[in-house]
Design a protein around this motif. Structure first.
Motif, PDB file in Angstrom:
ATOM      1  N   HIS A 177      53.511 158.959 145.474  1.00 14.89           N
ATOM      2  CA  HIS A 177      52.644 158.903 146.656  1.00 14.89           C
ATOM      3  C   HIS A 177      52.587 157.476 147.194  1.00 14.89           C
ATOM      4  N   TRP A 178      52.411 156.527 146.294  1.00 15.62           N
ATOM      5  CA  TRP A 178      52.362 155.098 146.659  1.00 15.62           C
ATOM      6  C   TRP A 178      53.632 154.681 147.386  1.00 15.62           C
ATOM      7  N   GLN A 179      54.764 154.981 146.797  1.00 18.34           N
ATOM      8  CA  GLN A 179      56.047 154.584 147.389  1.00 18.34           C
ATOM      9  C   GLN A 179      56.240 155.215 148.762  1.00 18.34           C
ATOM     10  N   THR A 180      55.957 156.504 148.846  1.00 18.45           N
ATOM     11  CA  THR A 180      56.211 157.246 150.083  1.00 18.45           C
ATOM     12  C   THR A 180      55.256 156.833 151.189  1.00 18.45           C
ATOM     13  N   LEU A 181      53.984 156.673 150.863  1.00 15.78           N
ATOM     14  CA  LEU A 181      52.997 156.341 151.893  1.00 15.78           C
ATOM     15  C   LEU A 181      53.187 154.931 152.426  1.00 15.78           C
ATOM     16  N   LEU A 182      53.569 153.991 151.571  1.00 16.85           N
ATOM     17  CA  LEU A 182      53.854 152.644 152.076  1.00 16.85           C
ATOM     18  C   LEU A 182      54.965 152.688 153.120  1.00 16.85           C
ATOM     19  N   GLN A 183      56.016 153.432 152.823  1.00 13.27           N
ATOM     20  CA  GLN A 183      57.141 153.530 153.747  1.00 13.27           C
ATOM     21  C   GLN A 183      56.738 154.277 155.018  1.00 13.27           C
ATOM     22  N   ALA A 184      55.955 155.329 154.857  1.00 16.19           N
ATOM     23  CA  ALA A 184      55.510 156.101 156.016  1.00 16.19           C
ATOM     24  C   ALA A 184      54.644 155.263 156.946  1.00 16.19           C
ATOM     25  N   ARG A 185      53.726 154.461 156.372  1.00 20.25           N
ATOM     26  CA  ARG A 185      52.851 153.646 157.223  1.00 20.25           C
ATOM     27  C   ARG A 185      53.670 152.628 158.016  1.00 20.25           C
ATOM     28  N   ALA A 186      54.722 152.098 157.417  1.00 19.03           N
ATOM     29  CA  ALA A 186      55.590 151.171 158.139  1.00 19.03           C
ATOM     30  C   ALA A 186      56.324 151.881 159.270  1.00 19.03           C
ATOM     31  N   ILE A 187      56.895 153.030 158.973  1.00 17.58           N
ATOM     32  CA  ILE A 187      57.702 153.751 159.961  1.00 17.58           C
ATOM     33  C   ILE A 187      56.848 154.217 161.132  1.00 17.58           C
ATOM     34  N   GLU A 188      55.695 154.830 160.842  1.00 16.06           N
ATOM     35  CA  GLU A 188      54.910 155.428 161.921  1.00 16.06           C
ATOM     36  C   GLU A 188      54.207 154.383 162.783  1.00 16.06           C
ATOM     37  N   ASN A 189      53.947 153.197 162.209  1.00 23.11           N
ATOM     38  CA  ASN A 189      53.271 152.145 162.964  1.00 23.11           C
ATOM     39  C   ASN A 189      54.201 151.031 163.408  1.00 23.11           C
ATOM     40  N   GLN A 190      55.473 151.125 163.016  1.00 18.22           N
ATOM     41  CA  GLN A 190      56.483 150.145 163.410  1.00 18.22           C
ATOM     42  C   GLN A 190      55.996 148.733 163.095  1.00 18.22           C
ATOM     43  N   ALA A 191      55.560 148.563 161.855  1.00 20.70           N
ATOM     44  CA  ALA A 191      55.041 147.287 161.377  1.00 20.70           C
ATOM     45  C   ALA A 191      55.489 147.080 159.933  1.00 20.70           C
ATOM     46  N   TYR A 192      55.463 145.837 159.487  1.00 19.29           N
ATOM     47  CA  TYR A 192      55.733 145.558 158.080  1.00 19.29           C
ATOM     48  C   TYR A 192      54.564 146.065 157.227  1.00 19.29           C
ATOM     49  N   VAL A 193      54.883 146.491 156.005  1.00 24.91           N
ATOM     50  CA  VAL A 193      53.863 146.835 155.025  1.00 24.91           C
ATOM     51  C   VAL A 193      54.219 146.145 153.715  1.00 24.91           C
ATOM     52  N   VAL A 194      53.245 145.416 153.169  1.00 26.10           N
ATOM     53  CA  VAL A 194      53.417 144.752 151.875  1.00 26.10           C
ATOM     54  C   VAL A 194      52.486 145.429 150.873  1.00 26.10           C
ATOM     55  N   GLY A 195      53.056 146.133 149.909  1.00 30.74           N
ATOM     56  CA  GLY A 195      52.286 146.788 148.869  1.00 30.74           C
ATOM     57  C   GLY A 195      52.362 145.993 147.581  1.00 30.74           C
ATOM     58  N   CYS A 196      51.210 145.586 147.044  1.00 35.70           N
ATOM     59  CA  CYS A 196      51.170 144.779 145.823  1.00 35.70           C
ATOM     60  C   CYS A 196      50.350 145.530 144.774  1.00 35.70           C
ATOM     61  N   ASN A 197      51.023 146.114 143.797  1.00 36.76           N
ATOM     62  CA  ASN A 197      50.360 146.939 142.786  1.00 36.76           C
ATOM     63  C   ASN A 197      50.454 146.274 141.418  1.00 36.76           C
ATOM     64  N   ARG A 198      49.464 146.526 140.574  1.00 35.41           N
ATOM     65  CA  ARG A 198      49.465 145.955 139.230  1.00 35.41           C
ATOM     66  C   ARG A 198      50.397 146.722 138.296  1.00 35.41           C
ATOM     67  N   VAL A 199      50.694 146.119 137.168  1.00 34.81           N
ATOM     68  CA  VAL A 199      51.370 146.791 136.064  1.00 34.81           C
ATOM     69  C   VAL A 199      50.434 146.759 134.854  1.00 34.81           C
ATOM     70  N   GLY A 200      50.803 147.517 133.821  1.00 38.86           N
ATOM     71  CA  GLY A 200      50.051 147.495 132.580  1.00 38.86           C
ATOM     72  C   GLY A 200      48.995 148.588 132.498  1.00 38.86           C
ATOM     73  N   THR A 201      48.252 148.559 131.407  1.00 37.83           N
ATOM     74  CA  THR A 201      47.245 149.575 131.113  1.00 37.83           C
ATOM     75  C   THR A 201      45.853 148.995 131.298  1.00 37.83           C
ATOM     76  N   ALA A 202      45.031 149.676 132.091  1.00 38.12           N
ATOM     77  CA  ALA A 202      43.659 149.229 132.336  1.00 38.12           C
ATOM     78  C   ALA A 202      42.781 149.516 131.127  1.00 38.12           C
ATOM     79  N   GLY A 203      41.581 148.941 131.129  1.00 41.95           N
ATOM     80  CA  GLY A 203      40.652 149.131 130.026  1.00 41.95           C
ATOM     81  C   GLY A 203      40.213 150.566 129.844  1.00 41.95           C
ATOM     82  N   ASP A 204      40.346 151.366 130.906  1.00 35.34           N
ATOM     83  CA  ASP A 204      39.984 152.785 130.798  1.00 35.34           C
ATOM     84  C   ASP A 204      41.188 153.652 130.437  1.00 35.34           C
ATOM     85  N   GLY A 205      42.318 153.023 130.140  1.00 37.04           N
ATOM     86  CA  GLY A 205      43.517 153.746 129.726  1.00 37.04           C
ATOM     87  C   GLY A 205      44.474 154.108 130.838  1.00 37.04           C
ATOM     88  N   THR A 206      44.136 153.799 132.091  1.00 35.51           N
ATOM     89  CA  THR A 206      45.001 154.133 133.221  1.00 35.51           C
ATOM     90  C   THR A 206      46.261 153.273 133.202  1.00 35.51           C
TER      91      THR A 206
END
Length: 257
Positions: A177-206
């Motif tokens: 969903h993350w990958q697809t929506l970032l690309q979709a927002r760029a395409i439909e709005n004809q603008a750059y999109v910079v997505g910055c997501n974390r790596v690793g495991t959160a304290g709640d196990g996510t």
């Protein structure tokens, strides 16, 4: 003017330990600046992790914002990320995107859509509307993580936006969903999109897979990252947005535009 080199720092987060995260992130910001970045983007809740612990909020302009401002001043660049900030005498914090400039300027955007699926709406206040900033002639509109699912706010901001910044703590099970929506927002709005997501495991196990990326106004992947700590970097240019929109006049055909 209007051309800016942007870096997204894809990093792990030490759960609820601001000082540990500041110590880990400072050299990563320095590496991004060493690669020529003029704007360095950190993740959502870069200093605490996506925590719902009562009392996790800090005053507006507290230690997380001070870290961003200090890095911006030290390196002479813009540095941004989100943190839980309490404002207006309220009890609950905002999930606040803070962008600090090299001249001491600080801009804020407050996440519009709390992530109700995880109970964020019970621990955080919702912001009131989009904010568009000017950085070196580049018109920047930040959104935060779950905001990415709501195309209408991106559409509303599009005419005055060259690049959307989207810091996140987006979980691995929904990485497509993350990958697809970032690309979709760029395409439909004809603008750059910079997505910055974390790596690793959160304290709640996510678990988080990263997948940070910079997408062009035509939907091209200019830079991508896998599931490790790294930096993605690309030059974004307001003139390219203007040229794309002049060549393909899609936005004026939206109803109500």
């Amino acid at each position: 003017m209007g051309a800016v080199r942007i870096a997204a720092v894809q990093h792990d987060i030490v759960w609820e330990d601001r000082d540990a995260n500041f110590a880990r992130l400072a050299p990563q910001v320095a590496r991004a600046v060493g690669a020529g970045a003029e704007l360095v983007l950190l993740t959502e809740t870069f200093s605490t992790g996506f925590s719902m612990t009562p009392g996790i909020g800090e005053p507006e302009g507290g230690p997380s914002a001070q870290f961003l401002a200090g890095q911006a001043a030290e390196h002479g660049v813009w540095v941004g990320g989100t943190c839980p900030e309490i404002a207006d005498g309220q009890q609950l914090p905002y999930n606040s995107f803070v962008l600090a400039g090299p001249d001491g300027t600080v801009h804020r955007y407050r996440k519009l859509h709390p992530f109700t699926h995880a109970g964020e709406h019970e621990r955080f206040r919702a912001g009131e509307g989009p904010v568009t900033l000017d950085v070196g002639g580049l018109r920047i509109t930040p959104f935060v993580c779950y905001d990415l699912r709501f195309a209408d706010v991106f559409w509303t901001a599009a005419p005055a936006t060259d690049v959307y910044l989207v810091p996140a703590n987006w979980p691995s099970p929904r990485r497509l969903h993350w990958q697809t929506l970032l690309q979709a927002r760029a395409i439909e709005n004809q603008a750059y999109v910079v997505g910055c997501n974390r790596v690793g495991t959160a304290g709640d196990g996510t678990e988080h897979a990263g997948d940070s990326r910079i997408v062009s106004p035509m939907g091209e992947l200019l830079a991508t990252a896998a599931g490790v700590e790294t930096i993605v970097l690309a030059d974004v240019d307001a003139a390219e947005v203007t040229a794309t929109r002049d060549r393909l006049r899609f936005i004026p055909d939206r109803r109500g535009s």
